[in-house]
Design a protein around this motif. Structure first.
Motif, PDB file in Angstrom:
ATOM      1  N   THR A  49      57.584  92.508  91.999  1.00 46.88           N
ATOM      2  CA  THR A  49      56.832  93.900  91.340  1.00 46.88           C
ATOM      3  C   THR A  49      56.387  93.456  90.170  1.00 46.88           C
ATOM      4  OG1 THR A  49      58.434  95.256  92.909  1.00 46.88           O
ATOM      5  CG2 THR A  49      56.878  96.347  90.866  1.00 46.88           C
ATOM      6  N   ILE A  50      54.745  93.860  89.768  1.00 44.50           N
ATOM      7  CA  ILE A  50      54.471  94.063  88.491  1.00 44.50           C
ATOM      8  C   ILE A  50      54.447  95.631  88.278  1.00 44.50           C
ATOM      9  CG2 ILE A  50      52.484  93.791  87.317  1.00 44.50           C
ATOM     10  CD1 ILE A  50      51.991  91.037  88.759  1.00 44.50           C
ATOM     11  N   GLY A  51      55.334  96.032  87.467  1.00 49.65           N
ATOM     12  CA  GLY A  51      55.501  97.380  87.172  1.00 49.65           C
ATOM     13  C   GLY A  51      54.825  97.870  85.956  1.00 49.65           C
ATOM     14  N   ARG A  52      54.894  97.147  84.915  1.00 50.01           N
ATOM     15  CA  ARG A  52      53.984  97.584  83.565  1.00 50.01           C
ATOM     16  C   ARG A  52      52.995  96.178  83.531  1.00 50.01           C
ATOM     17  NH1 ARG A  52      57.568  97.126  78.334  1.00 50.01           N
ATOM     18  NH2 ARG A  52      55.410  97.427  77.439  1.00 50.01           N
ATOM     19  N   PHE A  53      51.926  96.916  82.963  1.00 51.35           N
ATOM     20  CA  PHE A  53      50.684  95.968  82.682  1.00 51.35           C
ATOM     21  C   PHE A  53      49.767  96.870  81.758  1.00 51.35           C
ATOM     22  CE2 PHE A  53      46.431  94.403  83.929  1.00 51.35           C
ATOM     23  CZ  PHE A  53      46.692  93.209  84.485  1.00 51.35           C
ATOM     24  N   ASP A  54      50.131  96.463  80.574  1.00 53.06           N
ATOM     25  CA  ASP A  54      49.313  96.866  79.452  1.00 53.06           C
ATOM     26  C   ASP A  54      48.189  96.055  78.939  1.00 53.06           C
ATOM     27  OD1 ASP A  54      51.542  98.829  79.786  1.00 53.06           O
ATOM     28  OD2 ASP A  54      52.716  97.919  78.227  1.00 53.06           O
ATOM     29  N   VAL A  55      47.103  96.891  78.798  1.00 55.74           N
ATOM     30  CA  VAL A  55      45.784  96.363  78.542  1.00 55.74           C
ATOM     31  C   VAL A  55      45.446  96.778  77.191  1.00 55.74           C
ATOM     32  CG1 VAL A  55      43.265  96.184  79.165  1.00 55.74           C
ATOM     33  CG2 VAL A  55      45.296  96.079  80.928  1.00 55.74           C
ATOM     34  N   HIS A  56      45.224  95.823  76.325  1.00 51.70           N
ATOM     35  CA  HIS A  56      44.986  96.328  74.826  1.00 51.70           C
ATOM     36  C   HIS A  56      43.355  95.876  74.506  1.00 51.70           C
ATOM     37  CE1 HIS A  56      48.977  96.962  74.071  1.00 51.70           C
ATOM     38  NE2 HIS A  56      49.319  95.835  74.863  1.00 51.70           N
ATOM     39  N   PRO A  57      42.570  96.465  73.611  1.00 54.31           N
ATOM     40  CA  PRO A  57      43.163  97.571  72.920  1.00 54.31           C
ATOM     41  C   PRO A  57      42.806  98.891  74.169  1.00 54.31           C
ATOM     42  CG  PRO A  57      40.721  97.089  72.359  1.00 54.31           C
ATOM     43  CD  PRO A  57      41.327  96.098  73.261  1.00 54.31           C
ATOM     44  N   GLY A  58      42.353  98.726  75.402  1.00 53.68           N
ATOM     45  CA  GLY A  58      42.521  99.762  76.357  1.00 53.68           C
ATOM     46  C   GLY A  58      41.228 100.806  75.999  1.00 53.68           C
ATOM     47  N   ALA A  59      39.900 100.164  75.602  1.00 51.99           N
ATOM     48  CA  ALA A  59      38.967 101.114  75.430  1.00 51.99           C
ATOM     49  C   ALA A  59      37.804 100.670  76.189  1.00 51.99           C
ATOM     50  CB  ALA A  59      38.605 100.963  74.068  1.00 51.99           C
ATOM     51  N   LEU A  60      37.129 101.575  76.646  1.00 52.40           N
ATOM     52  CA  LEU A  60      36.007 101.555  77.649  1.00 52.40           C
ATOM     53  C   LEU A  60      34.872 100.469  77.361  1.00 52.40           C
ATOM     54  CD1 LEU A  60      34.418 102.935  80.041  1.00 52.40           C
ATOM     55  CD2 LEU A  60      33.551 104.422  78.553  1.00 52.40           C
ATOM     56  N   PHE A 113      60.586  88.601  84.046  1.00 55.35           N
ATOM     57  CA  PHE A 113      59.589  88.194  83.065  1.00 55.35           C
ATOM     58  C   PHE A 113      58.754  88.815  82.174  1.00 55.35           C
ATOM     59  CE2 PHE A 113      60.911  84.879  86.319  1.00 55.35           C
ATOM     60  CZ  PHE A 113      61.150  83.792  85.390  1.00 55.35           C
ATOM     61  N   GLU A 114      58.185  88.587  81.190  1.00 59.15           N
ATOM     62  CA  GLU A 114      57.288  89.223  80.381  1.00 59.15           C
ATOM     63  C   GLU A 114      56.125  88.349  80.095  1.00 59.15           C
ATOM     64  OE1 GLU A 114      57.494  92.520  77.285  1.00 59.15           O
ATOM     65  OE2 GLU A 114      57.143  90.774  76.136  1.00 59.15           O
ATOM     66  N   VAL A 115      55.078  88.290  80.755  1.00 52.82           N
ATOM     67  CA  VAL A 115      53.663  87.537  80.417  1.00 52.82           C
ATOM     68  C   VAL A 115      52.652  88.189  79.505  1.00 52.82           C
ATOM     69  CG1 VAL A 115      51.830  86.445  81.758  1.00 52.82           C
ATOM     70  CG2 VAL A 115      54.154  86.899  83.002  1.00 52.82           C
ATOM     71  N   GLU A 116      52.348  87.637  78.360  1.00 56.43           N
ATOM     72  CA  GLU A 116      51.570  87.888  77.327  1.00 56.43           C
ATOM     73  C   GLU A 116      50.224  86.970  77.594  1.00 56.43           C
ATOM     74  OE1 GLU A 116      52.942  88.012  73.397  1.00 56.43           O
ATOM     75  OE2 GLU A 116      51.072  89.069  72.668  1.00 56.43           O
ATOM     76  N   VAL A 117      49.190  87.586  77.742  1.00 57.92           N
ATOM     77  CA  VAL A 117      47.829  87.008  77.800  1.00 57.92           C
ATOM     78  C   VAL A 117      46.968  87.227  76.972  1.00 57.92           C
ATOM     79  CG1 VAL A 117      45.887  86.425  79.369  1.00 57.92           C
ATOM     80  CG2 VAL A 117      48.001  87.415  80.353  1.00 57.92           C
ATOM     81  N   VAL A 118      46.598  86.473  75.977  1.00 61.61           N
ATOM     82  CA  VAL A 118      45.677  86.508  74.754  1.00 61.61           C
ATOM     83  C   VAL A 118      44.349  85.957  74.956  1.00 61.61           C
ATOM     84  CG1 VAL A 118      45.580  86.173  72.222  1.00 61.61           C
ATOM     85  CG2 VAL A 118      47.793  86.743  73.568  1.00 61.61           C
ATOM     86  N   GLY A 119      43.381  86.824  74.724  1.00 60.54           N
ATOM     87  CA  GLY A 119      42.106  86.220  74.888  1.00 60.54           C
ATOM     88  C   GLY A 119      41.156  86.586  73.524  1.00 60.54           C
ATOM     89  N   GLU A 120      40.187  87.183  73.740  1.00 64.89           N
ATOM     90  CA  GLU A 120      39.540  87.638  72.426  1.00 64.89           C
ATOM     91  C   GLU A 120      38.641  89.054  72.857  1.00 64.89           C
ATOM     92  OE1 GLU A 120      37.621  84.728  69.632  1.00 64.89           O
ATOM     93  OE2 GLU A 120      35.828  85.477  70.819  1.00 64.89           O
ATOM     94  N   VAL A 165      35.135  98.075  75.133  1.00 64.99           N
ATOM     95  CA  VAL A 165      35.900  96.649  74.386  1.00 64.99           C
ATOM     96  C   VAL A 165      36.564  95.654  75.517  1.00 64.99           C
ATOM     97  CG1 VAL A 165      37.503  95.775  72.745  1.00 64.99           C
ATOM     98  CG2 VAL A 165      36.412  97.927  72.402  1.00 64.99           C
ATOM     99  N   VAL A 166      35.902  94.383  75.491  1.00 64.29           N
ATOM    100  CA  VAL A 166      36.599  93.439  76.190  1.00 64.29           C
ATOM    101  C   VAL A 166      37.968  93.384  75.862  1.00 64.29           C
ATOM    102  CG1 VAL A 166      36.409  90.992  76.940  1.00 64.29           C
ATOM    103  CG2 VAL A 166      34.352  92.257  76.631  1.00 64.29           C
ATOM    104  N   PRO A 167      38.640  93.457  76.857  1.00 66.57           N
ATOM    105  CA  PRO A 167      40.318  93.255  76.686  1.00 66.57           C
ATOM    106  C   PRO A 167      40.718  92.075  75.933  1.00 66.57           C
ATOM    107  CG  PRO A 167      40.241  94.245  78.870  1.00 66.57           C
ATOM    108  CD  PRO A 167      38.610  93.889  78.214  1.00 66.57           C
ATOM    109  N   GLY A 168      41.619  92.223  74.852  1.00 69.96           N
ATOM    110  CA  GLY A 168      41.811  90.788  74.099  1.00 69.96           C
ATOM    111  C   GLY A 168      43.316  90.476  74.456  1.00 69.96           C
ATOM    112  N   ARG A 169      44.064  91.365  74.952  1.00 77.09           N
ATOM    113  CA  ARG A 169      45.316  91.014  75.274  1.00 77.09           C
ATOM    114  C   ARG A 169      46.032  91.896  76.441  1.00 77.09           C
ATOM    115  NH1 ARG A 169      50.719  91.739  72.698  1.00 77.09           N
ATOM    116  NH2 ARG A 169      50.194  93.744  72.075  1.00 77.09           N
ATOM    117  N   VAL A 170      46.804  91.344  77.408  1.00 74.49           N
ATOM    118  CA  VAL A 170      47.511  92.093  78.284  1.00 74.49           C
ATOM    119  C   VAL A 170      48.748  91.467  78.318  1.00 74.49           C
ATOM    120  CG1 VAL A 170      47.670  92.307  80.683  1.00 74.49           C
ATOM    121  CG2 VAL A 170      45.551  92.237  79.775  1.00 74.49           C
ATOM    122  N   VAL A 171      49.794  92.761  78.367  1.00 75.73           N
ATOM    123  CA  VAL A 171      51.329  91.982  78.719  1.00 75.73           C
ATOM    124  C   VAL A 171      51.720  92.948  79.761  1.00 75.73           C
ATOM    125  CG1 VAL A 171      53.727  92.394  77.844  1.00 75.73           C
ATOM    126  CG2 VAL A 171      51.543  92.165  75.968  1.00 75.73           C
TER     127      VAL A 171
END
Lengths: 411, 411
Positions: free
Chosen positions: B265-276, B218-225, B278-284
């Motif tokens: 296993t959760i092997g990929r976990f990408d946090v966007h935008p990934g800046a120190l 599965f791919e899980v996409e979490v969208v916040g702000e 910035v509250v993350p707005g999206r994780v896949v």
């Protein structure tokens, strides 16, 4: 002596700047000293030359646009902010303070007023710190808070050093003069969008900033062991991701503040190798937390390593403190001059505390300093949806012009 | 008829292959159809041409090295695996099965034996699935389990399509012949390192593989702000990272198996935008889980979306199923031939179940299939530290040669 800023000109310059690094979603991605950010510097230089203002750079790539005063020996009164943005940033964070300062210089120029002290619009380099860590780098080096050599050696994720990036800026601006670090300033005032909801919620146009939170920042590296996701029994895994999310949850509790004053954020969280069928062997994540009370900042920051170690499980963890800044108070001539302008113009204003860090944080080491906040829609910032009302931007720029004119004569 | 494989030649070919994409830590990074992976194909082609073996490619970029038999109309007996690796992969996963198959062809050639059926060493394309998802792509398309058009349209993270990558391979091998998809095979046998600790722990040299786990991905996409980390009160945040780690923790519980058979296993976990700041707005993030019992696979997989939704907090979540494979059983002539070889050679052997997925999974749709496992050090795989004993590798290749010779006559 009165001066009126040109609200339409100020707005058009925002529109023009937003094209440099503009994103499909209406935001801006203009990381420090990328081609787009250098273009922003060149555009400002073009506008400055047209007015006959001089342009100079210092060793860390800060840019100084100067309108001479009648006293060539007097230290300038300055205003400014930054042109760089977050990767998914907006059209106002930083650039507004630069354009408000430039508008103040132009409006005073239009009015034909000769000030005693020179007036300067400053672009501080790499404020966001998302390409080169830490942020507020240009102002910190200029004020002597950070050392030049150490900061020029910082690298971005591609391995480019800050020194190479600054060299690129200098090469693009061969006609810029040279400005020594820690040159005297008579006063510094910075305009910025609030990046919070308080002004909007209270119906105020101007925030007179009284101070800035202290912060500490950490990088946490969790090292486990990579393994095949189909064959490695869970009992035998050293899964760096599992350990890191336990740390992240425990840190949330560690930093929990029932009054919701403390700001705790994990913004970077890089999982390696980041492949579907590989148990993660390494995670690197960032911690940013802020609080007005430096005792709280110290106590909670000192607890980070212990919390992480307690949740490492079978993995190794290393916690590195990457930066930190004490809280700051603004008082004296700059907030007084802001107060006077607001009173004269009849703007609805309140005193306000800054949750965000800004370059003015470091200017207090050089000269009397202060900040002017204007509202931004719903308090949203560091976001492509960042928005602000042209009327509010104009009011803030008017205050900047008033304060500069006032202090250029009075100090 | 007897044939003896050349253990030293087999080992030297591993050493040579490990240079293509070799990492400083002694592992291999040779993602599917990158320059390094294409070099691996070319090296095999060179060795094949020297022997007078023919070389062909099919539409998805699988490579077939053929030693002709006496009956030109007979379907070949084949063996093989893959040349691609994980980003931080080792020197044996995949390439061992290719080199064992090639060694079998060479040893039979050296012995001057003419088989009735042709013998083939096959390189299945993109087995790992870490550049182009899903994995086992080449074998799935060749066996008719996946459609060619859909798989050629898959893109890597840089936006390159599988179709463009396959075109690159074909351009690099202008002299290769053409092999239609779903060409008949008489039998398929694959050698592979175990990627688990069982053979080593029980002191066995050969694992006779009885089957393979079923899986769902599965791919899980979490969208916040997104928000500014210094100004946005925690109560008002839509922090996609906070929501995603709650989901990850809850999924651990959902997939908890007291018997430690299930692999989650959760092997990929990408946090966007990934800046120190910035509250993350999206994780896949990715989910890979496997179990021998298809009822368990179905039931737990069907629960994923519900678990994620229950922990989304103020964020939105979308769960997409990206791939899945039923469990597989190996029986009939191939495991029987493995058993016969092991008995004749006196290798210590056990029956073993495969936790990992392999290309043989799809071959069962085309022909009788089976697998031979050899030990790898401490069961470590998908890791640069992956290691195996040259003697064990030689034993596995000897079994492959025996099985191919046996089936080329008997089937």
């Amino acid at each position: 002596m009165d001066v009126r800023i040109d609200a339409e000109r100020l707005w058009q310059r925002h529109v023009e700047m937003a094209r440099l690094g503009g994103t499909p979603k209406g935001g801006v991605c203009r990381l420090a000293l990328t081609d787009e950010d250098i273009k922003a510097h060149l555009l400002l230089e073009k506008w400055a030359r047209k007015r006959g203002f001089s342009v100079a750079l210092d060793d860390i790539g800060n840019m100084f646009i100067r309108r001479d005063g009648t006293d060539p020996d007097a230290a300038p009164v300055a205003s400014g902010s930054h042109t760089d943005t977050q990767p998914t940033g907006g059209r106002f964070d930083g650039i507004y303070g630069v354009l408000a300062a430039f508008e103040a210089l132009e409006a005073i120029d239009d009015a034909g007023i000769r000030t005693r002290r020179p007036l300067e619009a400053i672009v501080w380099n790499n404020e966001e710190g998302s390409r080169f860590h830490p942020g507020c780098m240009g102002s910190a080096v200029h004020a002597g808070v950070s050392t030049l050599e150490e900061m020029l050696a910082k690298t971005d994720r591609a391995g480019v050093t800050m020194g190479e990036a600054v060299k690129g800026l200098k090469a693009a601006m061969p006609d810029a003069g040279y400005r020594p670090l820690q040159s005297p300033l008579a006063a510094f005032v910075e305009a910025h969008i609030e990046q919070g909801p308080l002004l909007e919620n209270t119906g105020n146009t101007i925030g007179i900033v009284t101070g800035m939170q202290g912060n500490r920042r950490f990088e946490v590296e969790v090292v486990g062991e990579e393994g095949h996701s189909g064959t490695t029994p869970l009992a035998g895994r050293k899964d760096a991701f599992k350990a890191a999310i336990r740390m992240a949850r425990a840190l949330e509790d560690h930093f929990h503040d029932p009054e919701d004053v403390l700001r705790f954020t994990i913004g970077r969280f890089d999982v390696h190798p980041g492949a579907l069928t590989v148990v993660p062997g390494r995670v690197v994540f960032s911690i940013d937390f802020r609080h007005p009370d430096m005792e709280v900042v110290k106590r909670l920051g000192d607890g980070v390593a212990g919390v992480c170690a307690a949740h490492a499980g079978p993995c190794e963890v290393e916690v590195r403190e990457t930066s930190g800044s004490p809280s700051v108070e603004f008082s004296g001539p700059v907030p007084e001059a802001i107060e006077a302008s607001v009173g004269r113009r009849g703007y609805a204003a309140i005193q306000i505390y800054s949750g965000a860090g800004h370059d003015s944080r470091h200017m207090v080491h050089l000269c009397p300093s202060g900040m002017v906040f204007v509202p931004c829609e719903k308090g949203i910032s560091h976001n492509e949806a960042e928005n602000a009302d042209p009327k509010d931007l104009a009011a803030g720029a008017q205050v900047i012009a008033d304060v500069m004119l006032d202090l250029a004569e009075r100090l």
